[in-house]
Every structure is written in structure tokens, then in C-alpha cells.
Design an enzyme around this catalytic site. Sequence first.
Site, PDB file in Angstrom:
ATOM      1  N   LYS A  33      23.460 -39.254  21.591  1.00  0.00           N
ATOM      2  CA  LYS A  33      23.217 -37.995  20.885  1.00  0.00           C
ATOM      3  C   LYS A  33      23.342 -38.203  19.372  1.00  0.00           C
ATOM      4  CE  LYS A  33      24.812 -33.140  21.002  1.00  0.00           C
ATOM      5  NZ  LYS A  33      25.805 -32.241  21.621  1.00  0.00           N
TER       6      LYS A  33
ATOM      7  N   SER B 262      28.219 -28.365  26.289  1.00  0.00           N
ATOM      8  CA  SER B 262      27.035 -29.047  25.779  1.00  0.00           C
ATOM      9  C   SER B 262      26.613 -30.298  26.529  1.00  0.00           C
ATOM     10  CB  SER B 262      27.222 -29.389  24.300  1.00  0.00           C
ATOM     11  OG  SER B 262      27.156 -28.221  23.518  1.00  0.00           O
TER      12      SER B 262
ATOM     13  N   SER C 290      24.219 -28.316  23.678  1.00  0.00           N
ATOM     14  CA  SER C 290      23.468 -28.873  22.567  1.00  0.00           C
ATOM     15  C   SER C 290      22.947 -30.290  22.811  1.00  0.00           C
ATOM     16  CB  SER C 290      24.343 -28.890  21.301  1.00  0.00           C
ATOM     17  OG  SER C 290      25.506 -29.688  21.491  1.00  0.00           O
TER      18      SER C 290
END
Length: 487
Positions: free
Chosen positions: A83, A184, A160
Site C-alpha cells: 500500500k 481498511s 482505504s
Amino acid sequence: MTWTVDQQLELTATQAVDAIRAGRLKAADYVATLIARAQALQNLNALTTLDVEGALAAAQRIDTLGAAERAHLPLAGLPVVVKDNINTRGLQTSAGTPALEGFVPARHAPSVQRLVDAGAIVLGKANMHELAFGITSTNLAPHAGPVRNPWDPERIPGGSSGGTSAAIAARIVPAGLGTDTGGSTRIPAALCGIVGLRPSVGDGGTQRRYHDPQAVVPISHTRDTVGPMARTVADVALLDGVITGHGPLAEAAVANLRIGLPAPFWEGLEAATETVSRAALAKLAAAGVTLVPIDMGDIFALNDRVSLAIALHEPIDDLQAWLAANHAPARSVAEVAARIASPDVREAYDAILADARGSDYQTAMTVWRPRLQQRYAQTFSAKGLDALLFPTTRLAAVPLDELNGSSRVSIDGGPPIDEMEAYLRNTDPASNAGIPGLALPSGLVEGDNGPLPVGLELDGPAGSDRRLLAIGLAFERILGSLPAPAL
């Protein structure tokens, strides 16, 4: 053995490592196949960076090792994505926000370094909701853009960590790292039909399972954690074991399991999601799992006293500390906030800079968070429970909003509610309590353009991560896995 492209794309992380370590599959061939897949699926916008040269060079180094050397690497030749808010040496870490575009850290985050040391190859950086402050991954920064769900590109992948989940579901990579503050890793895992782990955080010190100090663009030191994501529980357990130094994991004995069903988490669900979720319960009960209905009627009220006070206060000091420690191009939180591209994130940071809940923070940390943690601990103890089980999200993926990043949604025609509130409701309490959560697929519901995944979440006592994964292994065998999305 000659591998077809389709055979390579369907390899789980565990299968790919086994094949590369045994010399049946060349790491360079596998990486080349996945690079081609990533390039062919750029419309999903799952990645912000694809490291073609670096990944191929790393794969070639794996291939030059002798059989004995490869055998000592638990992740030999395994491509992963990371990420874009997790520090990676040599690759941009921008958190999907303009003020950090082009920033390249000096070293890997510890969790990334452990994967690389074990033979993993960072294929690229995964797109995300800007600054990780949202659950849609509809990023409106020019260099990022919205992530699209592989099951229906007009829908959100969750967030996210939406880029990581979309890349894994689309077979761009078999595994990767996300981060989880309020849901997330688990929300995008549910909406994309994969598996995501939120490791224990506990008190944030000795009880924290993953230690990545100043190595992740932060929201909250109380709630943030890196988390592994993959297509199977076994693959998530593999990554978790490498990061934490644990060995192989055996499946839990189903006959001994007592799993709590907290009533509030099963209320207000989309009808189709509830139908699939209760069908999964029936399979688990038929297999011998003891399901125990429990009340926990006060859990959301307790969580409400904790969540926003932390989320809207801690980013000020935490992000400032990360900027300074990493010599980032932006020097202050205000400078980062001034260039935020997504309207929903800009609105959140207006409240953060105003310290809108600062007066509630100390009470949240000293009174309400301990009570929330005690409520969970008492529930597990009094009922003799191994874990809690509930739908990860109240509904499947909804259409993305390319104007605002987030919007309002309706559940089965009911009154519109805030999108973040709708998706965070079931994942947020465990985040604030610091306990581990594991999201895994439970089935498919019918969307406008084909099937959409939904998931179940297992929450366990603080520090029970490996036990939770062992239960997940058993549940995955009972419930089965999802097919690849039609792309």
C-alpha cells in the site's frame, strides 16, 4: 513443467512459493506474467507504481540461487504489492496525496523488510483512499485516481486499502500489504472477495503485533496497523508468520469451537448480504461449530465515545512526527492538508486541523477505550468464546462517486446514510479495542452487472491472532473460496 498464463494467475501465494522453491517455476517467468497482467488491467487503477525493472531483477536473483538457498526462503520469489502509505526503499510512498507525490523513503518499513528478507519481491505500490482517510478508495488526486472493483469496475473496491485488494482479486498479485485503522484491510477484503487481517494492537506497546514505527503515513498511533491481504487464509497466515517469526499453522478443530454472534452486528443489513451470511452460518453449524447468540447491545454506543475523538485528534501530532522523521517534502500537516485533492478527505482534515474533538480525547483514552476493551474481554471470557462472527460490512460494493470520493448510500431503499458510517459500523469497534480481526469471503450477491462478494469477520481476544487464523483456515475449508472475477 510448462506453465500456462492462466495456471500462473491462479496460483495462491503458498502454491507459487512452493513451485519456485522446488524449481518447478522460474520466479522471473512468474513475475513477467504478473507484470503483463498489471499492464493489461490498468483500467482498475489498482497500482500507483509498477516496478518492472526492479521486480524482474529481484526475480532473476532468486532464480540464480541454488535449491538449498531457495529452500531457506519462506517467500522465495513471491510478488507482493505494498500500500502506498507504507514506506518502501526506492519506491514512491505518497499516501495517495499530492503533497507527498514523488517522495521516496530511505528504507523499507520493518514489515516490508521482513517479507523481502524472506524472498518476497515488491512488484509495486498499491493505490488507496487519499491519506487512508476513507473507505471507498475513490482517490481524486491527479496522480492516483479512483480504484475500481474487479467484480464491477463502476463500483468501489472498499478502502482505504482498495488498491491492494483489487490487485489481489484481479490476479495481478497473489498477496500484499494494506493498513487498517478502522476497517481498511477488512472492508476491501470483503468487497473484493479476498482475505484481510487486522493484527492485534492492544495497548500499542508490547501488545502490538506489527511494529512499524514512523514507517507508515499515519492517522492514529492508537489504531493504525499494517495488515496482510491475500486470496486465502493460508496465504495471510504465511505472511503473518514471516512478519512475526511464527512457524506453520494448523487448522483449528471445528468441534471445539464456540463462536459468538453479537446481535447488534447482525442488525440493519442489506437483505441479500444477510441471506448469504446466514447461509454461511448454516454451513458452519452443520460442520459442528457451536454458534452462540450474544447481546452486546451497548457496543456501538461505547465505540462512538472513542472513535471520532481519536480519529480527529491523533493525526495532528502523528502525521507531523512522520513528516519530520522521514524528511518528507511537506513539512507540516497544514501543508499536506492544503493540497488534499479529495473533497471528503479535505473535509475530514478541516475538522482535524480545528481539533474538533480534542476536548474529548483524554476521556476517550482514559475512560471509554478501557471500558470498550473490558466489554470485549468480559464477553469472550463469560461466554467461553473463541471468537465473534458477523458480516464484515452491512452491504456489498456500491457505485463509486468520482466527484466527491465518498457519498451517501441507502440500504434496501432506506434513508440515505453516510457511506463511511455504513461500511465502518461493524469493523470499527474492534479497531478501537485493539483486538485482531480477520475478514474472509462468505459468498456472492447479485449486482446490476453480475455477482458481488460479501464477507464474514472473525474478531478474537487481544493477542489471539494465530488462533484466529487457525479458525479462519477451518472456516475457509467449510465455506469454500470464490472464483476469479470475470475480467
